[in-house]
Design an enzyme around this catalytic site. Structure first.
Site, PDB file in Angstrom:
ATOM      1  N   GLY A 268      38.300  26.683  37.478  1.00  0.00           N
ATOM      2  CA  GLY A 268      38.728  27.844  36.715  1.00  0.00           C
ATOM      3  C   GLY A 268      38.118  29.126  37.235  1.00  0.00           C
ATOM      4  O   GLY A 268      38.807  30.126  37.446  1.00  0.00           O
ATOM      5  N   ALA A 269      36.810  29.095  37.461  1.00  0.00           N
ATOM      6  CA  ALA A 269      36.104  30.289  37.935  1.00  0.00           C
ATOM      7  C   ALA A 269      34.693  29.890  38.326  1.00  0.00           C
ATOM      8  O   ALA A 269      34.246  28.784  38.044  1.00  0.00           O
ATOM      9  CB  ALA A 269      36.085  31.370  36.857  1.00  0.00           C
ATOM     10  N   MET A 270      33.980  30.824  38.959  1.00  0.00           N
ATOM     11  CA  MET A 270      32.628  30.540  39.422  1.00  0.00           C
ATOM     12  C   MET A 270      31.743  31.747  39.158  1.00  0.00           C
ATOM     13  O   MET A 270      32.084  32.884  39.480  1.00  0.00           O
ATOM     14  CB  MET A 270      32.641  30.203  40.923  1.00  0.00           C
ATOM     15  CG  MET A 270      31.272  29.916  41.497  1.00  0.00           C
ATOM     16  SD  MET A 270      30.468  28.522  40.672  1.00  0.00           S
ATOM     17  CE  MET A 270      28.755  28.962  40.906  1.00  0.00           C
ATOM     18  N   ASN A 272      29.119  33.152  40.385  1.00  0.00           N
ATOM     19  CA  ASN A 272      28.252  33.753  41.409  1.00  0.00           C
ATOM     20  C   ASN A 272      27.643  35.057  40.897  1.00  0.00           C
ATOM     21  O   ASN A 272      28.339  35.883  40.309  1.00  0.00           O
ATOM     22  CB  ASN A 272      29.072  34.059  42.663  1.00  0.00           C
ATOM     23  CG  ASN A 272      30.018  32.947  43.017  1.00  0.00           C
ATOM     24  OD1 ASN A 272      29.611  31.833  43.299  1.00  0.00           O
ATOM     25  ND2 ASN A 272      31.319  33.248  42.983  1.00  0.00           N
ATOM     26  N   HIS A 304      32.878  33.031  29.536  1.00  0.00           N
ATOM     27  CA  HIS A 304      32.034  31.930  30.027  1.00  0.00           C
ATOM     28  C   HIS A 304      31.286  32.344  31.293  1.00  0.00           C
ATOM     29  O   HIS A 304      30.061  32.184  31.381  1.00  0.00           O
ATOM     30  CB  HIS A 304      32.915  30.714  30.296  1.00  0.00           C
ATOM     31  CG  HIS A 304      32.176  29.514  30.777  1.00  0.00           C
ATOM     32  ND1 HIS A 304      31.849  28.463  29.956  1.00  0.00           N
ATOM     33  CD2 HIS A 304      31.690  29.183  32.005  1.00  0.00           C
ATOM     34  CE1 HIS A 304      31.196  27.544  30.647  1.00  0.00           C
ATOM     35  NE2 HIS A 304      31.097  27.969  31.905  1.00  0.00           N
ATOM     36  N   GLU A 305      32.014  32.848  32.272  1.00  0.00           N
ATOM     37  CA  GLU A 305      31.376  33.171  33.552  1.00  0.00           C
ATOM     38  C   GLU A 305      30.408  34.348  33.408  1.00  0.00           C
ATOM     39  O   GLU A 305      29.346  34.361  34.039  1.00  0.00           O
ATOM     40  CB  GLU A 305      32.427  33.452  34.618  1.00  0.00           C
ATOM     41  CG  GLU A 305      33.435  32.327  34.835  1.00  0.00           C
ATOM     42  CD  GLU A 305      32.804  30.968  35.085  1.00  0.00           C
ATOM     43  OE1 GLU A 305      31.688  30.904  35.643  1.00  0.00           O
ATOM     44  OE2 GLU A 305      33.432  29.954  34.717  1.00  0.00           O
ATOM     45  N   HIS A 308      27.130  33.198  31.929  1.00  0.00           N
ATOM     46  CA  HIS A 308      26.289  32.508  32.905  1.00  0.00           C
ATOM     47  C   HIS A 308      25.285  33.448  33.566  1.00  0.00           C
ATOM     48  O   HIS A 308      24.293  32.982  34.133  1.00  0.00           O
ATOM     49  CB  HIS A 308      27.155  31.874  34.004  1.00  0.00           C
ATOM     50  CG  HIS A 308      27.531  30.455  33.752  1.00  0.00           C
ATOM     51  ND1 HIS A 308      26.629  29.489  33.359  1.00  0.00           N
ATOM     52  CD2 HIS A 308      28.717  29.812  33.885  1.00  0.00           C
ATOM     53  CE1 HIS A 308      27.242  28.328  33.243  1.00  0.00           C
ATOM     54  NE2 HIS A 308      28.509  28.486  33.550  1.00  0.00           N
ATOM     55  N   GLU A 327      25.821  24.549  31.621  1.00  0.00           N
ATOM     56  CA  GLU A 327      27.224  24.483  31.232  1.00  0.00           C
ATOM     57  C   GLU A 327      27.409  24.214  29.740  1.00  0.00           C
ATOM     58  O   GLU A 327      28.251  24.839  29.091  1.00  0.00           O
ATOM     59  CB  GLU A 327      27.964  23.442  32.067  1.00  0.00           C
ATOM     60  CG  GLU A 327      28.047  23.756  33.549  1.00  0.00           C
ATOM     61  CD  GLU A 327      28.744  25.073  33.849  1.00  0.00           C
ATOM     62  OE1 GLU A 327      29.424  25.632  32.964  1.00  0.00           O
ATOM     63  OE2 GLU A 327      28.594  25.567  34.986  1.00  0.00           O
TER      64      GLU A 327
END
Length: 900
Positions: A268-270, A272, A304-305, A308, A327
């Site tokens: 879905g996504a990362m 970084n 969500h990302e 993080h 997560e």
């Protein structure tokens, strides 16, 4: 691609990396065919590192050109190099030293989409979990954290935009005409959070002010011509930033935060650090191209990302066994963010309903994806004890069950206590790579203050046990003393590797928060007198295998409302009278418990229908279910979004999973017949509802009220079509023709494909002609066809033969192959369907092992199926297992399935 059988890695074998890496400088000469990477790594021995300890670096599918230590070039005899390891001998002095490496990687031929790869005419990276080793030789593990300087050089005609983590320090034009940028990330990070992007993009941006008064730049990058579709994503990013400040007190720690949309992306996504790379499906949206569901998913994934940035980036995991540390916690934060956004600005009752809808949707996902995983061969604790390929453990257990474990801690501590625990967690561990135990320690420190003499010793078992606990209850009411004695029992059978041990031991009990309420025989809420107060609901803390609780001053015989708000990820294993379920389904003041009772009532009807069908008997009387549906239709107090959830039958996959044995063809038959009966018998009500919810011409908004009305209208249309109502096809075609947004047009087209495919061939052509140049919309076109009950294997092959299909793009593979194998139950569970699944697993295995492994999971629970299906799936699994060139990822999945 590695095709040898992977070694099993065990959590108990963890040892720290022997060298500390303080600073990294990466220099990229970017080119799609061959990119040159120079890495300068500043090491020093750890305090316990003996002299002569080798420095071990990982690499995969890259070419080493040169190695230097402290400026001294090494010859090939000075180091050890094999397919995936570079072993160096550091200076014997024990002092800091610098390693300089130069290597080539080849983005264009990297079909795994891990490391540096090409998508269209752009370059992207994906490094979690072990993709950085495909870029350069490195200690590729999450507990090695360093500060990074990144220099990017490229031809500006091909790559005018050059991005990496952190803050942009300088940019210039070189004498040879290439563009150069220098990016600096001021925060230490592991290499899995590294990112670079190069290409030609649209960019929209906004400057926001943090709560401390600092201006920060938010940017969203997308393909040229797509910028207008990123406004919602930018809004969501700003909302997430300010929500994290308000709810958790966490402020953005960089000068800018960037999101980039990629057409080819495995997930879905990362997250970084400062440069989030997203699957374009979770960035691009406007009313004409994205459904209401897509808008909500974009909001959730962006949240969500972004979250993080603290729970995953600033504090990361020590090793890959601790993935749920970041997560599970971040999924919980994302869920709370989405719920708060849905409720924002609504009156109290509507806000509570909006939050309840979000909770229902999250539990639905858990039951659809994680409960079956817990019952299958890949069952594992949220903190696994072993793995072969870590990519296979980005699972519903780690994410969704992990979030439920965090939510239980929130329930036990309360909002104030949980926030105190979060502050303590960051106070202890900011800038570190830590473990799940470290997080629980911080929460426990607050819990012991709240409840002296109590701790989380029993609760910690949630991190080490696989399987879904089952909860039984028994209640005894004494009218004379007006007391209710409630006895709770818990049991969690061995699952996954636990069940395959030579000696299977009984598992100790868990600490389970059980939220309850009481209703009387008329459905009225009864007060609960507990611990000196009067409450509508209370939380009982179950810590033993069996435990009794006594409630006093219970003045009438009660009906128990159990597991309110889904206070724990457990299965209720006590069969209660249908009359009690019906009462709860009509009257429970807890919206989750009301929905849950309705679902359980419907599941019982469907399961009884399956038993009758196998016995060649008449299907059970539908009148009780019909009465429940009619009551929900007539309840004017319900929001449209909540009503949509209440009136939807349990998911077909959930029905199959509840069967003993799992019987897909019978489940399809009974589910379809039940939906048709509800549609036909309640046709007048569905028609009136459909008409009442017609578009009033207001501008499109994805808000919960407007989207709830559209969802309920689409559900009414589907019931009308399922019931073969005379005017249903005309209504569906008219909705498609008059639709002002994608939710309405796709809803009508999908419903026609499900129930009247003979009446929509022209609409399918029209949809394709209109949207063939928009890949994300075309994914929907493929997906609704591949999942339609009339789509056979031959027809799905025909879809794959179209020029628009490519196996190399994960989104397109998911739209066609995954939708067929996951959602087209009747046609998958045929000899041809099993052959098709095996063929596609192997085809994807050759290109992208991570995506192939996810498709391989479709047959995890093959051994629980009825004999014909079981034999067909077993043969397909064996075909994959013994195929030549099988990746480690797929081998682990199919081997564990077959060996269960």
């Amino acid at each position: 691609m590695r095709t040898d059988i992977a070694q099993t890695i065990y959590r108990q074998d963890y040892s720290p990396y022997p060298y500390r890496l303080s600073q990294v400088r990466l220099e990229f000469d970017l080119d799609a065919q061959t990119t040159q990477v120079q890495s300068t790594l500043h090491f020093e021995p750890g305090p316990q590192t003996p002299p002569g300890t080798p420095l071990v670096l990982q690499g995969e599918d890259i070419e080493l050109l040169s190695v230097q230590i402290d400026g001294q070039a090494l010859s090939a005899t000075d180091y050890y190099l094999d397919e995936d390891t570079l072993r160096l001998t550091p200076p014997a002095s024990g002092k800091p030293f610098v390693v300089t490496l130069v290597n080539h990687c080849h983005p264009a031929r990297n079909t795994t989409l891990m490391g540096l790869y090409v998508s269209g005419d752009k370059l992207f990276t994906q490094c979690e979990a072990q993709g950085f080793r495909r870029i350069t030789w490195f200690p590729d593990r999450p507990d090695v954290m360093a500060r990074y300087d990144v220099v990017l050089r490229a031809d500006p005609a091909a790559y005018p935009t050059l991005l990496s983590n952190g803050n942009l320090i300088e940019q210039s034009t070189l004498p040879d005409g290439r563009r150069q940028t220098l990016w600096r990330d001021p925060h230490p990070k592991p290499c899995y959070l590294f990112a670079l992007v190069a290409g030609d993009f649209d960019c929209i941006e906004r400057t926001e002010t943090t709560r401390s008064g600092r201006p920060v730049l938010l940017q969203v990058y997308s393909d040229r011509g797509c910028g207008k579709q990123t406004q919602w994503a930018l809004d969501c990013l700003a909302h997430a930033m300010h929500w994290d400040e308000r709810r958790f007190g966490l402020e953005l720690d960089l000068d800018r935060f960037m999101i980039v949309a990629a057409r080819d992306f495995n997930m879905g996504a990362m997250e970084n650090k400062g440069l989030n790379i997203f699957n374009a499906a979770y960035v691009l949206a406007d009313p004409s191209t994205a459904t209401d569901g897509a808008y909500r998913r974009i909001e959730a994934v962006i949240g969500h990302e972004y979250f993080h940035n603290w729970t995953g980036d600033r504090v990361t995991c020590r090793d890959w066994f601790q993935i749920s540390l970041k997560e599970g916690l971040t999924v919980f934060r994302e869920q709370e963010f989405s719920a708060d956004m849905l409720a924002e600005g609504l009156p109290a009752n509507e806000a509570a309903s909006a939050r309840a809808v979000k909770r229902i949707d999250d539990v639905h996902v858990l039951r659809m994806m994680q409960f079956p995983e817990d019952a299958g061969p890949m069952a594992h604790p949220i903190r696994p004890d072993s793995y072969q390929e870590i990519g296979n453990f980005y699972t519903a257990t780690v994410y969704e069950k992990g979030a439920e474990v965090i939510r239980m801690q929130h329930t036990l501590l309360g909002e104030t206590g949980f926030q105190a625990g979060m502050k303590e967690y960051f106070r202890r561990h900011d800038g570190q790579a830590v473990t799940c135990d470290d997080f629980v320690n911080a929460m426990e420190s607050v819990y012991t203050q709240q409840q002296p003499g109590q701790d989380f010793t029993v609760f910690r078992r949630w991190y080490s046990q696989a399987g879904t606990p089952r909860l039984q209850f028994e209640q005894r009411y004494d009218a004379d003393t007006q007391t209710l004695q409630l006895t709770l029992r818990q049991h969690c059978a061995p699952a996954g590797l636990e069940a395959r041990q030579p000696k299977v031991a009984a598992k100790p009990p868990l600490h389970i928060p059980v939220a309850i309420g009481l209703l009387d025989a008329n459905g009225q809420a009864m007060p609960i007198h507990w611990q000196g107060g009067t409450h509508d609901s209370i939380v009982l803390e179950l810590r033993e295998a069996q435990q009794s609780f006594t409630l006093h001053d219970v003045r009438r015989p009660p009906v128990l409302s159990l597991l309110r708000g889904f206070s724990a990820p457990v299965i209720i294993d006590t069969e209660r009278p249908g009359s009690e379920l019906a009462l709860l389904a009509r009257c429970d003041s807890d919206p989750f418990a009301r929905w849950d009772a309705t679902q359980e009532f419907a599941l019982r009807h469907l399961l009884a229908g399956m038993r009758a069908h196998r016995a060649q008997a008449a299907l059970p009387d539908i009148e009780p279910l019909l009465a429940l549906w009619q009551a929900a239709l007539q309840d004017a107090t319900l929001s449209p979004a909540y009503q949509t959830r209440l009136l939807a039958l349990p998911a077909l996959r959930e029905l199959i999973d509840r069967g003993t044995p799992m019987d897909p063809q019978t489940a399809v038959h009974v589910w379809t017949a039940t939906q048709a009966a509800l549609g036909a018998r309640l046709a007048d009500q569905w028609q009136a509802l459909y008409a009442a919810l017609a578009d009033d011409g207001s501008p499109y908004s994805p808000d919960p009220v407007a989207s709830g009305r559209r969802a309920l209208r689409n559900l009414a249309l589907e019931y009308l079509l399922a019931g073969k109502t005379a005017d249903a096809t005309r209504l569906a075609r008219q909705q498609y023709a008059q639709a002002s947004n994608m939710t309405e047009s796709l809803g009508a087209l999908a419903a026609l494909l499900q129930h009247a495919p003979q009446d929509c061939a022209d609409l399918l052509r029209d949809f394709h002609d209109r949207w063939q140049h928009d890949p994300l919309v075309l994914d929907n076109w493929f997906g609704i066809q591949a999942s339609a009950p009339t789509c056979t294997v031959d027809q799905v092959r025909a879809l794959m033969a179209l020029p628009d299909f490519t196996l190399r793009t994960p989104n397109r593979a998911r739209a066609v192959i995954f939708r067929f194998c996951m959602d087209n139950i009747a046609n998958l569970h045929t000899p041809e369907g099993y052959d098709f699944w095996a063929e596609q697993v192997l085809a994807l295995n050759a290109l992208n092992p991570e995506v192939a492994a996810r498709l391989a999971r479709a047959f995890d629970n093959w051994a629980r199926y009825e004999p014909t299906a079981r034999q067909g799936m077993q043969a397909a699994l064996q075909r994959v297992r013994f195929a030549a060139g099988l990746s480690r990822n797929v081998h682990e999945i199919v081997s564990k399935a077959l060996d269960a």
